[in-house]
Scaffold this motif. Structure first.
Motif, PDB file in Angstrom:
ATOM      1  N   LEU A 105       0.866  -1.117  -0.337  1.00  0.00           N
ATOM      2  CA  LEU A 105       0.370   0.278   0.314  1.00  0.00           C
ATOM      3  C   LEU A 105       1.208   1.648   0.239  1.00  0.00           C
ATOM      4  CD1 LEU A 105      -2.911  -0.544   2.010  1.00  0.00           C
ATOM      5  CD2 LEU A 105      -3.003  -0.199  -0.453  1.00  0.00           C
ATOM      6  N   ARG A 106       1.881   0.960   0.780  1.00  0.00           N
ATOM      7  CA  ARG A 106       2.409   2.540   0.729  1.00  0.00           C
ATOM      8  C   ARG A 106       3.188   2.876  -0.633  1.00  0.00           C
ATOM      9  NH1 ARG A 106       4.800   0.903   6.144  1.00  0.00           N
ATOM     10  NH2 ARG A 106       3.329   1.785   7.540  1.00  0.00           N
ATOM     11  N   GLY A 107       3.916   1.361  -0.599  1.00  0.00           N
ATOM     12  CA  GLY A 107       4.627   2.331  -2.292  1.00  0.00           C
ATOM     13  C   GLY A 107       3.392   1.906  -3.914  1.00  0.00           C
ATOM     14  N   ASP A 108       2.340   2.026  -3.462  1.00  0.00           N
ATOM     15  CA  ASP A 108       0.821   1.779  -4.855  1.00  0.00           C
ATOM     16  C   ASP A 108       0.485   2.844  -5.008  1.00  0.00           C
ATOM     17  OD1 ASP A 108      -0.293  -0.266  -6.448  1.00  0.00           O
ATOM     18  OD2 ASP A 108      -1.421   1.207  -5.244  1.00  0.00           O
ATOM     19  N   ALA A 109       0.692   3.688  -6.433  1.00  0.00           N
ATOM     20  CA  ALA A 109      -0.315   4.810  -6.335  1.00  0.00           C
ATOM     21  C   ALA A 109      -1.550   4.886  -5.608  1.00  0.00           C
ATOM     22  CB  ALA A 109      -0.225   5.494  -7.875  1.00  0.00           C
ATOM     23  N   ILE A 110      -2.661   4.212  -6.383  1.00  0.00           N
ATOM     24  CA  ILE A 110      -3.575   3.743  -5.664  1.00  0.00           C
ATOM     25  C   ILE A 110      -3.703   3.835  -4.212  1.00  0.00           C
ATOM     26  CG2 ILE A 110      -5.818   2.628  -5.671  1.00  0.00           C
ATOM     27  CD1 ILE A 110      -5.887   2.431  -8.085  1.00  0.00           C
ATOM     28  N   GLY A 111      -2.581   2.570  -3.214  1.00  0.00           N
ATOM     29  CA  GLY A 111      -2.239   2.451  -1.762  1.00  0.00           C
ATOM     30  C   GLY A 111      -2.033   3.725  -1.196  1.00  0.00           C
ATOM     31  N   ARG A 112      -1.312   4.661  -1.917  1.00  0.00           N
ATOM     32  CA  ARG A 112      -1.050   5.874  -0.914  1.00  0.00           C
ATOM     33  C   ARG A 112      -2.368   6.680  -1.195  1.00  0.00           C
ATOM     34  NH1 ARG A 112       4.523   5.773  -4.255  1.00  0.00           N
ATOM     35  NH2 ARG A 112       3.593   6.384  -5.304  1.00  0.00           N
ATOM     36  N   THR A 152      -3.008 -10.950  -5.358  1.00  0.00           N
ATOM     37  CA  THR A 152      -2.957 -12.302  -6.673  1.00  0.00           C
ATOM     38  C   THR A 152      -1.701 -13.205  -6.410  1.00  0.00           C
ATOM     39  OG1 THR A 152      -0.635 -10.475  -7.464  1.00  0.00           O
ATOM     40  CG2 THR A 152      -2.815  -9.931  -8.156  1.00  0.00           C
ATOM     41  N   ALA A 153      -1.015 -13.732  -7.704  1.00  0.00           N
ATOM     42  CA  ALA A 153      -0.581 -14.976  -7.343  1.00  0.00           C
ATOM     43  C   ALA A 153       1.026 -14.653  -6.991  1.00  0.00           C
ATOM     44  CB  ALA A 153      -0.213 -16.123  -9.246  1.00  0.00           C
ATOM     45  N   ASP A 154       1.666 -13.252  -7.160  1.00  0.00           N
ATOM     46  CA  ASP A 154       2.456 -13.159  -7.372  1.00  0.00           C
ATOM     47  C   ASP A 154       2.459 -11.549  -6.259  1.00  0.00           C
ATOM     48  OD1 ASP A 154       2.066 -11.595  -9.314  1.00  0.00           O
ATOM     49  OD2 ASP A 154       3.343 -11.500 -10.255  1.00  0.00           O
ATOM     50  N   GLY A 155       1.571 -11.863  -5.582  1.00  0.00           N
ATOM     51  CA  GLY A 155       1.961  -9.816  -4.931  1.00  0.00           C
ATOM     52  C   GLY A 155       0.357  -9.595  -4.336  1.00  0.00           C
ATOM     53  N   PHE A 156       0.550  -8.362  -4.918  1.00  0.00           N
ATOM     54  CA  PHE A 156      -0.930  -7.487  -4.780  1.00  0.00           C
ATOM     55  C   PHE A 156      -0.754  -6.899  -5.968  1.00  0.00           C
ATOM     56  CE2 PHE A 156       0.111  -8.047  -0.536  1.00  0.00           C
ATOM     57  CZ  PHE A 156      -0.670  -9.081   0.032  1.00  0.00           C
ATOM     58  N   ALA A 157      -1.912  -6.579  -6.141  1.00  0.00           N
ATOM     59  CA  ALA A 157      -2.529  -5.628  -7.394  1.00  0.00           C
ATOM     60  C   ALA A 157      -3.898  -4.362  -6.668  1.00  0.00           C
ATOM     61  CB  ALA A 157      -3.323  -6.482  -8.842  1.00  0.00           C
ATOM     62  N   SER A 158      -3.987  -3.296  -7.618  1.00  0.00           N
ATOM     63  CA  SER A 158      -4.641  -2.219  -7.001  1.00  0.00           C
ATOM     64  C   SER A 158      -5.614  -1.814  -7.779  1.00  0.00           C
ATOM     65  CB  SER A 158      -3.728  -1.320  -5.949  1.00  0.00           C
ATOM     66  OG  SER A 158      -2.998  -0.782  -7.350  1.00  0.00           O
ATOM     67  N   ARG A 159      -6.472  -1.537  -8.284  1.00  0.00           N
ATOM     68  CA  ARG A 159      -7.130  -0.488  -9.230  1.00  0.00           C
ATOM     69  C   ARG A 159      -8.747   0.198  -8.887  1.00  0.00           C
ATOM     70  NH1 ARG A 159     -11.039  -4.718 -12.237  1.00  0.00           N
ATOM     71  NH2 ARG A 159     -11.748  -6.095 -10.318  1.00  0.00           N
ATOM     72  N   GLU A 160      -8.784   1.580  -9.043  1.00  0.00           N
ATOM     73  CA  GLU A 160      -9.935   2.391  -9.142  1.00  0.00           C
ATOM     74  C   GLU A 160     -11.323   1.962  -9.991  1.00  0.00           C
ATOM     75  OE1 GLU A 160      -9.057   6.111  -9.332  1.00  0.00           O
ATOM     76  OE2 GLU A 160     -10.925   6.581  -8.311  1.00  0.00           O
ATOM     77  N   ARG A 161     -11.949   1.877  -9.127  1.00  0.00           N
ATOM     78  CA  ARG A 161     -13.408   1.484 -10.458  1.00  0.00           C
ATOM     79  C   ARG A 161     -14.429   1.916  -9.951  1.00  0.00           C
ATOM     80  NH1 ARG A 161     -16.344  -3.182  -7.831  1.00  0.00           N
ATOM     81  NH2 ARG A 161     -15.669  -4.378  -6.918  1.00  0.00           N
TER      82      ARG A 161
END
Ligand SMILES: [Zn+2]
Length: 439
Positions: A105-112, A152-161
């Motif tokens: 969350l800290r490193g991800d644009a949507i997380g921030r 996800t299989a290899d970490g996390f993914a983020s999106r806005e919807r």
């Protein structure tokens, strides 16, 4: 397309069942085998039509969203953001114990964005595995959109919807018998809506002392759905509270800076007046037995009111303002003083502790938690000592004519009149319907 195929299979099965009841029973026993056959039926070799190709492409585009191997058991939890909350505090309340998710969350644009936009009242919903590991997180930024984090299989993914479903409106009405919450429970009103009802009328009604048996309320509120799943209660759009014969009505309206605020139907902003009581109203304080404020006149010249409340009850800023001081203050014990507009100051004494980040110079919003009831300083038992001064002169906050709320700006007046007229008609309709039977 899948749904259509499913239907036609179901129809064929139904026809088969009607024609051959005995054969159908046999087929039921063979169902697992049939399922396998069906799977082969749509297997490779069938030339996909354009629509099918399109949906396959979409699936590839969404492959980020293929969930990791599903956890054996997931737990869903939902929390509303409270003033002063951080993501770490919310993770704790949601039962999320996942350092990697926090790091993502800290490193991800949507997380921030979530870190920056923790707005009190907004909803976070988390799904976790048995060890508290995060499976998915949804932050409902508005009644129409959300931010989503998914394992996800290899970490996390983020999106806005967009939220997939429009909010559904709920109309409820009730009459106070033994307590406010008994009445809202009987009407099937969720607690967050009951609390919003209290907050929206808190500048007109002190729910600790003013509630009367026979008081009535009507409320129109949103329930938020996403993918057909009930997410949470949304906002109250309009409501009426009839307290001791006085009719109070309020409607949600976007004010000049685009934020939601409640206005009475004559167009005065409820948020711009002062709370009738700076002690949070809760289920505990809801019982009629607690409704009197005992006055302990334990100082010779008492310059405030003493509001009895259990140790630790949350103390709220009674209006927007700036904290002048928060610290030890002799007989007042731990005390906070807030400066508001119009030469008004308020003071809150005997606190057990201060809310995080409350210190001199900080701006606070009405209803924000600033501290907790205690008995520090010259106090015989837990209570809040509350003072209200205009130009330095003490006023009895229970009697003083509180400063007038500000009206809707003239530029928005025409639009407000239309909204208010609609609200008036809706409330009339709701309040004339049959109230909840048990209260
Ligand atoms: Zn006092």
């Amino acid at each position: 397309m899948n749904a259509q195929k499913g239907n036609s299979v179901a129809q064929r099965r139904l026809a088969f069942r009607l024609a051959h009841p005995v054969a159908f029973a046999v087929m039921l026993l063979m169902l697992p085998a049939l399922t396998v056959l069906t799977a082969f039926g749509v297997a490779p070799g069938v030339a996909p039509d354009d629509a099918m190709r399109k949906s396959v492409e979409q699936e590839i585009a969404l492959s980020d969203w293929a969930p990791a191997a599903p956890a054996a058991q997931t737990y869903a939890a939902q929390e509303r953001v409270l003033p002063g909350d951080t993501v770490a505090v919310l993770f704790d309340r949601l039962g999320v114990h996942d350092a990697r998710a926090l790091e993502f969350l800290r490193g991800d644009a949507i997380g921030r964005t979530i870190f920056r936009q923790l707005v009190p009242g907004k909803i976070l919903r988390a799904e976790t595995g048995p060890g508290g590991e995060l499976e998915s997180l949804r932050y409902f930024t508005s009644p129409t959109s959300l931010l989503e984090i998914r394992r996800t299989a290899d970490g996390f993914a983020s999106r806005e919807r967009a939220i997939r479903d429009a909010p559904r409106l709920v109309y409820k009405t009730g009459t106070i018998g033994s307590s406010l919450f008994a009445a809202t429970d009987a009407a099937g009103i969720p607690d967050p809506i009951a609390m919003q009802l209290v907050r929206m009328f808190a500048t007109d009604i002190d729910f600790h002392v003013d509630l009367r048996k026979g008081d009535r309320f009507s409320v129109v509120y949103e329930m938020l759905y996403d993918s057909g799943e009930l997410v949470a209660p949304g906002r109250i759009l309009e409501a009426q509270f009839v307290n001791a014969g006085h009719v109070y009505r309020a409607v949600l309206f976007k004010d000049e800076d685009g934020s939601d605020a409640y206005y009475s139907l004559d167009g005065t902003s409820l948020a711009k007046a002062f709370l009738r009581s700076p002690v949070e109203f809760t289920r505990v304080s809801s019982a009629f037995g607690m409704r009197r404020h005992p006055i302990f006149k334990n100082m010779r010249e008492h310059t405030g009111v003493d509001l009895a409340a259990p140790e630790g009850t949350r103390v709220l800023a009674s209006a927007d303002g700036t904290v002048v001081s928060a610290g030890w203050r002799g007989g007042y014990g731990n005390a906070i003083e807030i400066r508001h507009g119009g030469g008004i100051t308020t003071l809150y004494g005997h606190l057990s502790r201060f809310a995080k980040e409350i210190h001199g110079g900080v701006r606070v919003k009405q209803g924000e938690v600033i501290g907790f009831v205690g008995h520090t300083g010259w106090a015989t038992g837990p209570h809040l000592h509350y003072e209200f001064r205009i130009a330095g002169v003490y006023q009895d906050p229970m009697r003083v004519a509180l400063p007038k709320a500000q009206p809707v700006s003239p530029r928005l007046r025409a639009r407000f009149e239309r909204v208010a007229a609609e609200a008036r008609a809706t409330i009339d309709l709701v309040s004339s319907s049959t109230p909840a039977p048990f209260e």
